[in-house]
Design an enzyme around this catalytic site. Sequence first.
Site, mmCIF file in Angstrom:
data_model
loop_
_atom_site.group_PDB
_atom_site.id
_atom_site.type_symbol
_atom_site.label_atom_id
_atom_site.label_comp_id
_atom_site.label_asym_id
_atom_site.label_seq_id
_atom_site.Cartn_x
_atom_site.Cartn_y
_atom_site.Cartn_z
ATOM 1 C CB SER A 294 -0.958 -0.034 1.199
ATOM 2 O OG SER A 294 -1.976 0.916 1.064
ATOM 3 C CG ASP A 305 6.971 5.259 -12.092
ATOM 4 O OD1 ASP A 305 7.609 4.193 -12.230
ATOM 5 O OD2 ASP A 305 5.733 5.321 -12.184
ATOM 6 C CE LYS A 319 -5.157 -2.298 0.525
ATOM 7 N NZ LYS A 319 -5.634 -0.914 0.635
#
Length: 430
Positions: A294, A305, A319
Amino acid sequence: MLKNFLIISFVSFSIFSTSFAKTNDNIKEDAVDSYELLNLFGEVLERAKATYVEEITDKQLIEAAINGMLVSLDPHSSYLDAKDFKYMNEQTSGKFGGLGIEITMEQGVVKIVSPIDDTPAFKAGLKPGDYITNIDGETIIGMTLNEAVDKMRGKPGTKVKLTIRRVNEKPFDVTLKREEIKTRSVKTEIKDEDVMYIRISSFSEGVDKDIKNAFEKELKNNKKQLKGIVLDVRNNPGGLLDQAVAVSELFLDQGEVVSTRARNEEDTLKYSAKGNDITNGLPIVVIINSGSASASEIVAGALQDHKRAVIVGEKSFGKGSVQTVIPLGNYGAMRLTTAKYYTPSGRSIQATGIEPDVVIHPAKLEEFTDEYGFSEAEYTNALKNDTVNKNESKNEDKNENKNENDWRKDYQLLRAVDLIKALSVYKPIK
């Protein structure tokens, strides 16, 4: 898992002039079906209440029905009665009672997502991916997740016996003593004199401030210039969305951190950094594993990224869904999955997790000593180095090894520190 309180109330009207009559018929048909099904629910409720072998209340039946409806949707949607709702609030504030494990339900048994640092579960050696099949000898099969949680909670100081199934091992029992869990979400240390290690065990309130304060303190107190930062979110089950965004912002100058996309496109939300890289571009390595879930995956995905950090370790939990907690007055709350997380590049975290840039599995590291090797310094007539105090050098090496031995046994962390040093050479510190 993420605290995001929201009360939703809306009315939607759709009018199509060319096919209004047909649409109206469909609405009428759906309404009739809904009424019939509600009548069916009422009939089942009354029959169960009147003829079940033991006396049962309307409240028990209706709450069980609501929970069954929600848990059938996905593993993270559920009904929270008043007691469960209070417990959830305590968890996100960083203080609660229990065993110190984040769990989910899978195939009828409880699966451990991760143990929380320095809790009874952590000290007992429970691991991400372990399954709990029995609690105090009673099988979990047939229980809801909330029922299993209730059985594991209890007064601090009391004990509970869990039966654990672990891959490639025989089932075993472990007895844990319940404690009041006070989580210290952030721990920091200096490794190898010039690498800052930041351990985040959960994303509870104030984590971003703790990290910022610790970093500023080390800049003032550390004699050596920092070469980089190791961010450790292994076995971190997540926490608050706003904290995941705030922690990511600490290491990013700008750009998207994460987006949440719901069923309706207009409900898409994007969270962006506001230009506040407190490290001024220092190299960062993030360590993840299968217990990183999460909020941990949001941070790792954002830094990956933006090519702001090298992600090492093992693939994360996966998750990637958003839960909205909707209070229901005096009857607790409902936790409903309402959206999915996407990293800045548009990757969904759900069920795929974050793949590390460098895969590093846990390993046992043994130091190899070459008993027959010789160096220049061992020759009796070797020239002396006038820039090094030989005795001081030996003593420093001895003391360093003595102090560093514990953390050096953590192979993933050792590799992460080595990588920071390599990155600092490749990309000079500003």
